[in-house]
Design a protein around this motif. Structure first.
Motif, short mmCIF file in Angstrom:
data_model
loop_
_atom_site.label_atom_id
_atom_site.label_comp_id
_atom_site.label_asym_id
_atom_site.label_seq_id
_atom_site.Cartn_x
_atom_site.Cartn_y
_atom_site.Cartn_z
N CYS A 21 0.86 -1.19 0.00
CA CYS A 21 0.00 0.00 0.00
C CYS A 21 0.89 1.23 0.00
O CYS A 21 1.87 1.31 0.73
CB CYS A 21 -0.89 0.00 1.24
SG CYS A 21 -1.70 1.58 1.52
N ASN A 22 0.53 2.22 -0.81
CA ASN A 22 1.35 3.42 -0.95
C ASN A 22 1.11 4.47 0.13
O ASN A 22 1.70 5.53 0.10
CB ASN A 22 1.09 4.06 -2.31
CG ASN A 22 1.70 3.27 -3.44
OD1 ASN A 22 2.90 3.25 -3.59
ND2 ASN A 22 0.88 2.58 -4.21
N HIS A 23 0.19 4.19 1.02
CA HIS A 23 -0.19 5.18 2.03
C HIS A 23 -0.26 6.56 1.40
O HIS A 23 0.42 7.51 1.81
CB HIS A 23 0.77 5.10 3.23
CG HIS A 23 0.63 3.79 3.92
ND1 HIS A 23 -0.33 3.53 4.84
CD2 HIS A 23 1.29 2.62 3.73
CE1 HIS A 23 -0.26 2.26 5.23
NE2 HIS A 23 0.72 1.69 4.55
N CYS A 24 -1.11 6.60 0.38
CA CYS A 24 -1.24 7.78 -0.48
C CYS A 24 -1.52 9.05 0.33
O CYS A 24 -2.20 9.02 1.36
CB CYS A 24 -2.38 7.58 -1.46
SG CYS A 24 -2.18 6.11 -2.49
N ASP A 70 -3.33 11.51 -0.83
CA ASP A 70 -4.75 11.78 -1.04
C ASP A 70 -5.42 10.48 -1.46
O ASP A 70 -5.73 10.27 -2.62
CB ASP A 70 -4.91 12.86 -2.13
CG ASP A 70 -6.32 13.38 -2.17
OD1 ASP A 70 -7.16 12.90 -1.39
OD2 ASP A 70 -6.60 14.25 -3.01
N PRO A 71 -5.62 9.59 -0.51
CA PRO A 71 -6.00 8.22 -0.86
C PRO A 71 -7.45 8.06 -1.31
O PRO A 71 -8.37 8.40 -0.56
CB PRO A 71 -5.76 7.45 0.45
CG PRO A 71 -5.83 8.49 1.52
CD PRO A 71 -5.46 9.80 0.93
N PRO A 72 -7.68 7.55 -2.51
CA PRO A 72 -9.05 7.34 -2.96
C PRO A 72 -9.79 6.30 -2.12
O PRO A 72 -11.02 6.38 -1.99
CB PRO A 72 -8.90 6.85 -4.40
CG PRO A 72 -7.46 6.64 -4.65
CD PRO A 72 -6.69 7.28 -3.56
N ILE A 119 -0.46 7.55 7.80
CA ILE A 119 -0.73 6.12 7.65
C ILE A 119 -2.22 5.92 7.32
O ILE A 119 -3.09 6.47 7.99
CB ILE A 119 -0.35 5.34 8.93
CG1 ILE A 119 1.16 5.44 9.14
CG2 ILE A 119 -0.79 3.90 8.82
CD1 ILE A 119 1.66 4.68 10.34
N VAL A 120 -2.47 5.17 6.28
CA VAL A 120 -3.85 4.87 5.90
C VAL A 120 -4.22 3.56 6.58
O VAL A 120 -3.61 2.52 6.35
CB VAL A 120 -3.98 4.77 4.37
CG1 VAL A 120 -5.39 4.34 4.00
CG2 VAL A 120 -3.66 6.11 3.73
N MET A 121 -5.22 3.66 7.44
CA MET A 121 -5.54 2.55 8.35
C MET A 121 -6.88 1.92 8.06
O MET A 121 -7.76 2.52 7.46
CB MET A 121 -5.58 3.09 9.78
CG MET A 121 -4.24 3.42 10.36
SD MET A 121 -3.54 1.99 11.15
CE MET A 121 -4.60 1.83 12.57
S1 SF4 Z 1 -5.39 4.01 -2.52
FE1 SF4 Z 1 -5.42 3.43 -0.39
S2 SF4 Z 1 -5.02 1.22 -0.38
FE2 SF4 Z 1 -4.45 1.98 -2.38
S3 SF4 Z 1 -2.30 2.39 -2.22
FE3 SF4 Z 1 -3.32 4.33 -1.76
S4 SF4 Z 1 -3.59 4.35 0.45
FE4 SF4 Z 1 -3.06 2.24 -0.13
#
Ligand code: SF4
Ligand code: SF4
Lengths: 260, 384
Positions: A121-124, A126-128, A145-147
Motif C-alpha cells: 500500500c502506498n499510504h497515499c 490523497d487516498p481514494p 498512515i492509511v488505516m
Molecule cells: S489508494 Fe489506499 S489502499 Fe491503495 S495504495 Fe493508496 S492508500 Fe493504499
C-alpha cells in the motif's frame, strides 16, 4: 412520608438529568491527564514514507529472497489462502511491467524486465480508498498512515474499486484456518467479510520499532522515515537518487518511492 | 387497499407460488453464502464487484425511468399518461427494492449495514446513494399509494402529495446520477472514468425502463380489464426510441475517445468486451448480442409502422431491455475491473449460488411488483 417521596423524586430527577448531561460534561471537561498514555519510545512522524532500493534488492539479496514478505505476513497473521482469486497480501512482488504499467518499452534495460518489484500500500497522500469508504473504516491518520478499522468495515469493497494499486485484499472466507505462519498472539487476526491491507506497522511504530519488512531486509533495500523531516533517511535517499512512484498521474500522491 | 392483494384468481395465486419458489431458493442460497462467505461467488481480489452490483446498477435505471411518465403527466399535463403513471411509480418501488436487496447480498458484513447511517460519511458516494435510493423508495410508495387511494374514492389526491411529486422528478435523476458517480470518480478505473457516465446511465434508463413499462402494460392488458390505452403506449414508445438512440450514441462516443486518442489504458476494457484481451474473451459473445439486439430495436422503433404495431413493438421493447441489460447489467461493471491495476486480465464468471441468489432477488422484486400491480389494477377496474 410525603416529604420522603418528594425528596426521592428530586434525587432521581437530578440523577436522570445528570446521566443525560454526562456525555456533555465529559466532552466539556478537559481531563487533567491524557486518557491514553503513549509510549515514550514511539516513533513519531508527520508523513511516513518508504524508499525501496530495487538495486540493492536484486544485487545483494539471493535470488527469490522473500524476507520482507515473510516477516510482514508473519507479524500480521496474514493468511495464505492458496488461490489467486481470494489471495490476501500486504506486501508482495510483481514484475516491472505490472508494477508500472504504461511505463514499459521493449528496449528496457534487461535487468528490469521480469525482475520482482516490491508492492505494498502506498499510504497515499490523497487516498481514494479513504475518499470512497462509506463508514470511515478506512481512514488516514495525521502521520499519513492509511488505516483499516476491521470492526467497522461492512465489506462493500468500494475501497478495492477505488484503490488504483490493487493494494487491498478482501477476506472472502474465514482467514483463521489459513494462517500458516506461527501465530502472533499480539496482533489481531481478521474475520470473514472485511478488507485488509498493509498498515505500515503502526503497531510497531507505537513501541519504537521499524516496520517488520524494513527490519527483516538484511540488505538495506527498504528505508522508512518521515518525509517532512529533512534529516530523515528517506529524505537523504530521495535527495541523492532518481526515484519513481507508481501511477503518479492519478494524483493520489503515493509515498512509496522506488530507486531502480 | 392492501386486501386486494389477497383476493385473486387461481392463476394469480399460481404465479405468486411460482415466484415464491424462486424467492425461497434464493434465500436458501443466501444462507449458504452467509455461512461460507462471498467465497461462494465468482468475485475475486481482482474483480471485486460482480453480478450483484451490476444488477443493482441496471435496476437503478429501471427505477429512475418512472419519471418518464410522471414528468409529462404532472408537469406538462399529458393526460394520456394518467392511466399509466401508477404503473410507473409501482415499477419504481419494485426496482428500488431489487436494488437495495442486491446491495445487501453483496456485503461482506451485512449485519453492519447500518454503519453507513451510524457513521455518516459525506465524502463517500455510497452514503449518498443509500440516501437517494431510500428517499426515492419512500417517495414512490407514498405518492403511488395516495394517488391510487384518491382515485378509488373518486377525489383529487391530497394537496400535500403535490410537493412530493415535484420532488420525485429531480430525485429520479439524482438516483441514477449518484449511482453513476460511484463509478465515474475512481482514479485508475479507466473504463468508468468518463464524464458522460451519468448521462449514459440516464439515457439507458430512459430506454430500458419505459420499454419494460410498455411490456408490463401489455401483460396487464392481457390479464385484466385495465388498458393503459394505445396513445400512452405510442408516446412511451417514442420516448424509448429517442432514449435508445441517445444511449447507443453515448456508447459510440466512448469508442471514439478511447480509440482516436489511442491511449492503451482507455482502450483495454473496450477491447476486452468486444474482441477479447490477451486471449480472454468471456464477455465477447454477450457484447455482440448487445450490438445485434440494439440494432434490431432501433430498426423496429424507427419505422413508425413497426413501432405502432403491437407485435413488433413488443419485439422492439424486449430487444431494448435485453440489450441495455447486457451492456449495463453485465458488461459495464465487470469490464471496469479488467484489466486489473497490474495490467493483468483476471476474468470473472458468476457461480451457481450467486446466480440463484440473483434469481431470488429478481423474484422478490417481481413479487412486489405483482402485488402492487394487482392492487392498482383492481382499483382501476373498480373505478372504471
Ligand atoms: S489508494 Fe489506499 S489502499 Fe491503495 S495504495 Fe493508496 S492508500 Fe493504499
Ligand atoms: S469494504 Fe470496508 S473499508 Fe472498504 S470501503 Fe467498504 S466499508 Fe470501507
Amino acid at each position: 412520608m410525603e416529604s420522603n417521596r418528594r425528596s426521592f423524586l428530586k434525587v432521581s430527577g437530578i440523577c436522570a438529568l445528570g446521566l443525560g448531561a454526562l456525555p456533555v460534561a465529559k466532552a466539556l471537561a478537559k481531563p487533567a491527564l491524557p486518557q491514553f498514555l503513549t509510549n515514550s519510545q514511539a516513533l513519531t512522524g508527520k508523513k511516513w514514507a518508504m524508499v525501496v532500493d530495487m538495486k540493492k534488492c536484486w544485487e545483494k539479496a539471493d535470488e527469490g529472497c522473500k524476507d520482507c514478505i515473510l516477516a510482514c505476513h508473519k507479524v500480521h497473521n496474514v493468511p495464505d489462502i492458496g488461490t489467486i482469486k481470494e489471495e490476501v497480501k500486504w506486501i508482495w512482488t510483481e514484475h516491472y511491467e505490472n508494477t508500472f504499467p504504461g511505463q514499459t518499452n521493449e528496449f528496457n534495460v534487461e535487468n528490469i524486465k521480469d525482475k520482482p518489484f516490491i508492492n505494498l500500500c502506498n499510504h497515499c497522500t490523497d487516498p481514494p480508498c479513504v475518499r470512497v469508504c462509506p463508514t470511515k473504516a478506512t481512514f488516514k491518520r495525521p502521520d499519513g498512515i492509511v488505516m483499516m478499522d476491521y470492526h467497522r468495515c461492512i465489506g462493500c469493497r468500494f475501497c478495492m474499486a477505488g484503490c488504483p494499486y490493487g493494494s487491498r485484499s478482501f477476506n472472502f472466507r474465514d482467514p483463521r484456518p489459513y494462517i500458516k505462519t506461527e501465530l502472533n498472539p499480539t496482533f489481531p487476526t481478521r474475520e470473514r467479510g472485511v478488507v485488509e491491507k498493509c498498515n505500515f506497522c503502526e503497531e510497531r511504530l507505537a513501541v519504537g520499532l521499524l516496520p517488520a519488512c524494513v527490519e527483516a531486509c538484511k540488505n538495506g533495500a527498504l528505508t522508512f522515515g518521515d518525509l517532512e523531516d529533512p534529516n530523515s533517511p528517506v529524505r537523504k535517499l530521495l535527495a541523492q537518487n532518481y526515484t519513481i512512484v507508481r501511477k503518479p498521474e492519478l494524483g493520489t500522491g503515493p509515498n512509496i518511492y522506488y530507486i531502480i | 387497499m392492501l386486501e386486494r392483494a389477497l383476493t385473486g384468481s387461481q392463476r394469480y395465486y399460481r404465479w405468486l407460488m411460482f415466484l415464491l419458489v424462486f424467492v425461497g431458493m434464493g434465500f436458501a442460497a443466501y444462507l449458504y453464502q452467509l455461512h461460507n462467505g462471498l467465497s461462494v461467488t465468482g468475485m475475486s481480489r481482482d474483480v471485486s464487484w460482480g453480478f450483484y452490483i451490476a444488477q443493482f446498477t441496471f435496476f437503478v435505471g429501471v427505477a429512475a425511468s418512472a419519471v418518464m411518465v410522471v414528468l409529462p403527466y404532472y408537469l406538462h399535463n399529458v393526460k394520456v399518461f394518467g392511466r399509466i403513471t401508477i404503473l410507473g411509480e409501482f415499477l419504481a418501488v419494485a426496482s428500488v427494492t431489487i436494488c437495495l436487496l442486491f446491495i445487501i447480498v453483496d456485503l461482506g458484513k451485512p449485519m453492519r449495514l447500518l454503519n453507513v447511517l451510524l457513521y455518516p460519511t459525506p465524502n463517500s458516494i455510497l452514503f449518498w446513494d443509500m440516501i437517494v435510493l431510500n428517499g426515492y423508495l419512500f417517495l414512490n410508495i407514498v405518492i403511488g399509494w395516495n394517488v391510487l387511494e384518491a382515485e378509488r374514492k373518486g377525489v383529487h389526491y391530497p394537496d400535500w402529495v403535490k410537493p412530493l411529486i415535484y420532488t420525485s422528478i429531480p430525485w429520479a435523476v439524482s438516483i441514477h446520477t449518484v449511482t453513476a458517480f460511484l463509478y465515474a470518480g475512481l482514479p485508475g478505473r479507466h473504463y468508468w472514468l468518463t464524464a458522460i457516465m451519468a448521462a449514459r446511465f440516464l439515457a439507458s434508463a430512459f430506454a430500458s425502463g419505459p420499454a419494460l413499462l410498455i411490456l408490463l402494460a401489455m401483460i396487464v392488458k392481457k390479464y385484466s380489464k385495465f388498458d393503459a390505452g394505445k396513445e400512452a403506449i405510442d408516446k412511451l414508445s417514442q420516448i424509448v426510441t429517442y432514449a435508445m438512440l441517445i444511449s447507443i450514441f453515448f456508447v459510440a462516443l466512448e469508442f471514439f475517445t478511447a480509440f482516436y486518442s489511442n491511449i492503451p489504458s482507455h482502450k483495454h476494457s473496450l477491447e476486452y468486451l468486444f474482441v477479447g484481451l490477451e486471449g480472454h474473451k468471456n464477455l465477447v459473445p454477450f457484447m455482440w448480442m448487445f450490438v445485434i439486439l440494439a440494432i434490431v430495436a432501433i430498426v423496429l422503433l424507427l419505422n413508425p409502422k413497426t413501432r405502432t404495431n403491437e407485435k413488433t413493438l413488443r419485439i422492439a421493447c424486449i430487444s431494448v431491455f435485453a440489450s441495455m441489460w447486457l451492456e449495463k447489467g453485465l458488461g459495464l461493471v465487470v469490464a471496469g475491473f479488467i484489466p486489473n491495476p497490474f495490467d493483468q486480465v483476471r476474468e470473472y464468471a458468476p457461480t451457481i449460488p450467486e446466480l440463484t441468489i440473483a434469481f431470488g432477488v429478481w423474484a422478490t422484486g417481481i413479487l412486489v411488483l405483482t402485488i402492487l400491480y394487482k392492487i392498482a389494477v383492481s382499483v382501476k377496474e373498480e373505478v372504471a
